[in-house]
Design an enzyme around this catalytic site. Structure first.
Site, PDB file in Angstrom:
ATOM      1  N   LYS A  52       0.849  -1.201   0.000  1.00 39.40           N
ATOM      2  CA  LYS A  52       0.000   0.000   0.000  1.00 39.40           C
ATOM      3  C   LYS A  52       0.884   1.250   0.000  1.00 39.40           C
ATOM      4  CE  LYS A  52      -3.961   2.022   2.485  1.00 39.40           C
ATOM      5  NZ  LYS A  52      -4.864   1.908   3.647  1.00 39.40           N
ATOM      6  N   SER A 128      -9.825   1.931   2.647  1.00 34.80           N
ATOM      7  CA  SER A 128      -8.929   2.634   1.757  1.00 34.80           C
ATOM      8  C   SER A 128      -7.905   1.734   1.063  1.00 34.80           C
ATOM      9  CB  SER A 128      -8.201   3.735   2.527  1.00 34.80           C
ATOM     10  OG  SER A 128      -7.346   3.183   3.510  1.00 34.80           O
ATOM     11  N   SER A 152     -10.040  -0.329   6.883  1.00 39.70           N
ATOM     12  CA  SER A 152      -9.442  -0.247   5.550  1.00 39.70           C
ATOM     13  C   SER A 152      -8.720  -1.489   5.035  1.00 39.70           C
ATOM     14  CB  SER A 152      -8.471   0.927   5.483  1.00 39.70           C
ATOM     15  OG  SER A 152      -9.205   2.103   5.288  1.00 39.70           O
TER      16      SER A 152
HETATM   17  N1  GLN Z   1     -13.179   4.436   5.860  1.00 42.87           N
HETATM   18  C1  GLN Z   1     -12.591   4.875   7.086  1.00 42.87           C
HETATM   19  C2  GLN Z   1     -12.173   6.321   6.968  1.00 42.87           C
HETATM   20  O1  GLN Z   1     -12.392   6.879   5.947  1.00 42.87           O
HETATM   21  C3  GLN Z   1     -11.444   3.990   7.441  1.00 42.87           C
HETATM   22  C4  GLN Z   1     -10.188   4.325   6.778  1.00 42.87           C
HETATM   23  C5  GLN Z   1      -9.054   3.462   7.204  1.00 42.87           C
HETATM   24  O2  GLN Z   1      -9.220   2.441   7.873  1.00 42.87           O
HETATM   25  N2  GLN Z   1      -7.855   3.891   6.851  1.00 42.87           N
HETATM   26  O3  GLN Z   1     -11.648   6.891   7.876  1.00 42.87           O
END
Ligand code: GLN
Length: 448
Positions: A52, A128, A152
């Site tokens: 990532k 994400s 995410s």
């Molecule tokens: N969707 C969540 C956010 O937008 C989680 C993001 C994540 O776990 N990095 O904060």
């Protein structure tokens, strides 16, 4: 293997768009060196992996999918997880797409082209870590690393039909992970099956002097937990996890999974996590507050892109941030700055921290009498590209089942358990007590 990986990328990545940067020359050179080695016995020897793009890779562009870091071509060091993968002779194929600075649930907040779901490219891969999940599902790499602050790793794993583990907070070093919300962020593996996942975890987990929040706890042989035996295991199913808003097909897949567990000799009971209804509000306050502080380092001086239109220094800070950050990142910084400001701190941030303690206590109570908590990973299967971009609240609501796990700091895995009406995968989430990844893996493996 490495060549095959790039061939597959050339075949499918024009549609899937999982990769932001390829490491082809380096990776092929590394593979040639590995071929020469006598001892090829390490479990992950020569395995092609994707990383990532918020994990810092020495000499390899690291953008966090942000225009702010578009020119961050040559990081000076490797994240600790990269040191560990290098030692394990894993080959880094390239850097994977994500929502900008890991803020999002669909990959549509990437400042580059967003990744698509390999099962059907009209749908999002989740976020994400959408690139991390899609690259594994599309057979481009054998495994990938993602990061999970509020879901995410698990939510994109669910949407793409792969296995994704968010370890206990402190289990894996965050050194070299570009911080979003430091008290919630964890790195973890995405794989095609549970055994691969446990093997990668054995390599990346462990105490690190470079991360003061990493725990000095011994790393078990996670693969030894994969016995297939769940006889007598006590499963808790929170009623809040099958409540309104969870699609009927998702509920059905979970109920079927519970039948499988019964047939294997486990038992399950309905329980309650009474404070989970406050988790979303608490999370978006805490995560945004921490993000507003963490992202203060992006000022146009130290890293990345500097505005060319500035008149003086203050103007340069402002313009670099205005031009470099996307809308969602700005929204979080504004929300977080407000929540932390004097006069509002007690009402918002401190209150949210208290709610966080209550959520952790909910889990503690359940783990006093049960081995694992089971429920869906997300309320629905993957949604269509563009379906939730109009209103940030509907996007945030999608995280309702993954966020409590980060707030409590406990480990959670998502494994495939069925398909939705749109033909896309449904994820089963298995949650364990702090540092009890073994039981989570055992339960996941037995179902698989
Ligand atoms: N969707 C969540 C956010 O937008 C989680 C993001 C994540 O776990 N990095 O904060």
């Amino acid at each position: 293997l490495v060549k095959t990986s790039y061939e597959q990328i050339r075949k499918v990545d024009g549609d899937v768009k999982a990769f932001l940067t390829l490491n082809e020359e380096e990776a092929l050179a590394q593979a040639r060196e590995l071929d020469k080695l006598e001892d090829k016995s390490q479990a992950l020897f020569g395995m092609p992996a994707g990383i990532k793009d918020n994990i810092v890779t020495k000499g390899l562009r690291t953008t966090c999918a942000s225009q702010f870091l578009d020119n961050f071509e040559d990081p000076l060091y490797d994240a600790t997880v990269m040191d560990k993968l290098n030692e394990a002779k894993v080959v880094n194929i390239g850097k994977l797409n994500m929502d900008e600075f890991a803020m999002g649930s669909s990959n549509e907040n990437s400042s580059y082209e967003s990744t698509r779901n390999p099962w059907n490219t009209d749908y999002v891969p989740g976020g994400s870590s959408g690139g991390s999940a899609a690259s594994v599902a599309a057979g481009e790499v054998l495994f990938s690393l993602g990061s999970d602050t509020g879901g995410s790793i698990r939510q994109p794993a669910a949407y793409c039909g792969v296995v994704g583990m968010k370890p206990t907070y402190g289990r894996v070093s965050r050194f070299g992970l570009v911080a979003f919300a430091s008290s919630l962020d964890q790195i973890g593996p995405l794989t095609r099956n549970v055994e691969d996942n446990a093997r990668v975890m054995e390599v990346i987990a462990g105490h690190d002097v470079k991360d003061s929040t990493s725990a000095a706890v011994e790393v078990p042989k996670f693969t030894e937990a994969l016995t297939g035996d769940v006889k007598g295991m006590k499963i808790a199913v929170p009623k809040e996890y099958l409540a309104e808003g969870v699609a009927p097909e998702v509920k059905e897949s979970i109920m079927n999974a519970l039948k499988v567990y019964e047939s294997l000799g486990a038992t399950w009971e309905e329980v309650s996590l009474p404070h989970s209804k406050y988790a979303l509000s608490a999370y978006y306050l805490i995560a945004s507050s921490e993000a507003s502080a963490n992202l203060a380092r992006f000022d146009g001086v130290r890293y990345g892109v500097r505005s060319e239109n500035a008149e003086n220094m203050i103007d340069m800070f402002k313009k670099s941030r205005s031009e470099g950050f996307g809308d969602e990142v700005k929204r979080r910084i504004m929300l977080g700055t407000f929540a932390l400001s004097s006069g509002y701190y007690d009402a918002y941030y401190k209150k949210a921290q208290k709610v966080r303690t209550l959520i952790k206590q909910d889990f503690d109570e359940i783990f006093a009498s049960y081995d694992v908590v089971v429920g869906p990973t997300a309320p629905t299967p993957a949604f269509r590209v563009g379906e939730k971009t109009e209103d940030p609240m509907t996007m945030y609501a999608n995280d309702i089942l993954t966020i409590p796990v980060n707030l409590a700091g406990v480990p959670g895995i998502s494994i495939p358990c069925g398909f939705g009406e749109n033909g896309l995968p449904v994820g089963l989430q298995i949650i364990g007590q702090h540092f009890d990844e073994e039981r989570v893996y055992r339960a996941a493996h037995a179902f698989e």
